[in-house]
Design an enzyme around this catalytic site. Structure first.
Site, PDB file in Angstrom:
ATOM      1  N   SER A  38       5.834 -14.278   0.155  1.00 45.31           N
ATOM      2  CA  SER A  38       6.932 -15.106  -0.124  1.00 45.31           C
ATOM      3  C   SER A  38       8.247 -15.213   0.901  1.00 45.31           C
ATOM      4  O   SER A  38       9.008 -15.750   0.856  1.00 45.31           O
ATOM      5  CB  SER A  38       7.527 -14.835  -1.638  1.00 45.31           C
ATOM      6  OG  SER A  38       8.115 -13.762  -1.613  1.00 45.31           O
TER       7      SER A  38
ATOM      8  N   ASN B  30      -0.723  -7.684   2.008  1.00 51.31           N
ATOM      9  CA  ASN B  30       0.538  -7.185   2.692  1.00 51.31           C
ATOM     10  C   ASN B  30       1.685  -6.914   1.768  1.00 51.31           C
ATOM     11  O   ASN B  30       2.517  -6.342   2.359  1.00 51.31           O
ATOM     12  CB  ASN B  30       1.096  -8.906   3.322  1.00 51.31           C
ATOM     13  CG  ASN B  30       2.342  -8.577   3.738  1.00 51.31           C
ATOM     14  OD1 ASN B  30       2.592  -8.121   4.976  1.00 51.31           O
ATOM     15  ND2 ASN B  30       3.316  -9.391   3.031  1.00 51.31           N
TER      16      ASN B  30
ATOM     17  N   SER C 217       1.052   0.261   9.301  1.00 47.98           N
ATOM     18  CA  SER C 217       2.217   0.417  10.268  1.00 47.98           C
ATOM     19  C   SER C 217       1.758   1.299  11.081  1.00 47.98           C
ATOM     20  O   SER C 217       1.034   2.284  10.773  1.00 47.98           O
ATOM     21  CB  SER C 217       3.393   0.665   9.210  1.00 47.98           C
ATOM     22  OG  SER C 217       4.390   1.087   9.709  1.00 47.98           O
TER      23      SER C 217
ATOM     24  N   TYR D   2       6.095   6.353   2.782  1.00 52.67           N
ATOM     25  CA  TYR D   2       6.016   5.190   3.427  1.00 52.67           C
ATOM     26  C   TYR D   2       4.623   5.373   4.399  1.00 52.67           C
ATOM     27  O   TYR D   2       3.747   4.566   4.397  1.00 52.67           O
ATOM     28  CB  TYR D   2       7.037   4.261   4.062  1.00 52.67           C
ATOM     29  CG  TYR D   2       6.627   2.853   4.845  1.00 52.67           C
ATOM     30  CD1 TYR D   2       6.443   1.744   3.775  1.00 52.67           C
ATOM     31  CD2 TYR D   2       6.541   2.798   6.058  1.00 52.67           C
ATOM     32  CE1 TYR D   2       6.204   0.718   4.455  1.00 52.67           C
ATOM     33  CE2 TYR D   2       6.466   1.527   6.556  1.00 52.67           C
ATOM     34  CZ  TYR D   2       6.042   0.364   5.722  1.00 52.67           C
ATOM     35  OH  TYR D   2       5.768  -0.704   6.245  1.00 52.67           O
TER      36      TYR D   2
ATOM     37  N   LYS E 257       0.777   3.965   4.296  1.00 51.74           N
ATOM     38  CA  LYS E 257       0.301   3.304   5.324  1.00 51.74           C
ATOM     39  C   LYS E 257      -0.912   3.970   5.998  1.00 51.74           C
ATOM     40  O   LYS E 257      -1.932   3.241   6.397  1.00 51.74           O
ATOM     41  CB  LYS E 257       1.062   3.085   6.330  1.00 51.74           C
ATOM     42  CG  LYS E 257       2.286   1.992   5.636  1.00 51.74           C
ATOM     43  CD  LYS E 257       1.665   0.602   5.214  1.00 51.74           C
ATOM     44  CE  LYS E 257       2.877  -0.266   4.786  1.00 51.74           C
ATOM     45  NZ  LYS E 257       2.380  -1.752   4.523  1.00 51.74           N
TER      46      LYS E 257
END
Length: 247
Positions: free
Chosen positions: A14, A90, A142, A155, A159
Site C-alpha cells: 500500500s 515485501n 536489503s 533488521y 534481511k
C-alpha cells in the site's frame, strides 16, 4: 504487457516500494492483490490506481506473521482468482536501536514480520504455485542484510535470514518450475528516508558510488523482470539495487 493474465500478490503493497511494485506489475498486465496491515485508505488508493490502468485489483488486510491469517489470505486469493503466478514478499518493519538498549520485543517483532512473514507467505502461496507447476517468488531483502549496520541488528538479521531462506526455497521449489530470487535494495527514496536529516542523507549519499538515492521504481523494474519469462533460468540469486554500495 509481459505479465498479461498473471496474478500477483504483493505484501506491504500500500505504500513505498511495495506500492511502486504493485503499480509496475499492473502496468505490465498483471492482476494485483495488495496486502496491507494499517491504512485502509492508502490500500484503496492503490487499488483505484491499478484499476485505472485497466488491471484487476484486490486488497486484503492480513498479518503476515500470523499463520492462520496467511492461510486464510491464500484461500481468499485462490477463491477470487483461481491461481497465483507471482508472489512479492515485501512487507517489513524497522525498530532501530543499539543492541544494548534494544528490547526483546523490538528484536522479535522485526524478525516476525520480515522473516517469518516471508516464510509463511512462501509456504502457503507456494502450495498454490506447486499445483500449477510454475511461479515466481521475489523476496525483498536489503544491503543491510549483507553488510550489517550499527543500530539495526534486528533488521539486518531479518534481511540476512531472507537471503538464506531464498536460497533454500529456490532449491526446494525448483523441481516444480518455481523461481525464487531476492532483491537487496540500498538507500531508496521513501517516506522513511524522507524523515532523515540532511546531514545523514548527505553522509549516506557519499557511500553510494553513483552518488544518489534510488527510487522505488528502480526496485519495481527488477521485480517485473524477475516475475517474467525473461528470468526463467535465474533462481536462488540475490540482486543488489544499491547504486554500487555493495560490490
Amino acid at each position: 504487457m509481459i505479465l498479461q493474465d498473471q496474478v500477483a500478490v504483493v505484501t506491504g503493497g500500500s505504500r513505498g516500494i511495495g506500492r511502486a511494485i504493485a503499480l509496475m506489475l499492473a502496468k505490465e498486465g498483471a492482476s494485483v492483490v495488495i496486502n496491507y496491515t494499517s491504512s485502509d485508505d492508502k490500500a484503496k488508493e492503490v487499488q483505484n490506481e491499478i484499476e485505472a490502468l485497466g488491471s484487476r485489483a484486490m486488497i486484503y488486510k492480513a498479518d503476515v506473521s500470523n499463520e492462520k491469517s496467511v492461510e486464510e489470505f491464500s484461500k481468499a486469493v485462490k477463491k477470487e482468482f483461481g491461481k497465483i503466478d507471482i508472489l512479492v514478499n515485501n512487507a517489513g518493519i524497522t525498530r532501530d536501536g543499539l543492541v544494548m538498549r534494544m528490547k526483546e520485543e523490538d528484536f522479535m517483532s522485526v524478525i516476525e514480520i520480515n522473516l517469518k512473514g516471508t516464510f509463511l507467505c512462501s509456504k502457503y502461496f507456494g502450495k498454490l504455485m506447486m499445483k500449477e507447476r510454475k511461479g515466481k517468488i521475489v523476496n525483498i531483502s536489503s544491503v543491510v542484510g549483507v553488510m550489517g549496520n550499527a543500530g539495526q541488528a534486528n533488521y539486518a538479521a531479518s534481511k540476512a535470514g531472507i537471503i538464506g531462506l531464498t536460497k533454500s526455497l529456490a532449491k526446494e521449489f525448483a523441481s516444480r518450475k518455481i523461481n525464487i530470487n531476492a532483491i537487496a535494495p540500498g538507500f531508496i527514496e521513501t517516506e522513511m528516508t524522507k524523515k532523515l536529516s540532511e546531514e545523514v542523507k548527505e553522509n549516506y549519499s557519499k557511500a553510494i558510488p553513483l552518488g544518489y538515492y534510488g527510487k522505488p521504481e528502480d526496485v519495481a523494474n527488477l521485480v517485473v523482470f524477475l516475475s517474467s519469462s525473461s528470468s526463467n533460468y535465474i533462481t536462488g540469486q540475490v540482486i543488489h539495487v544499491d547504486g554500487g554500495m555493495v560490490m
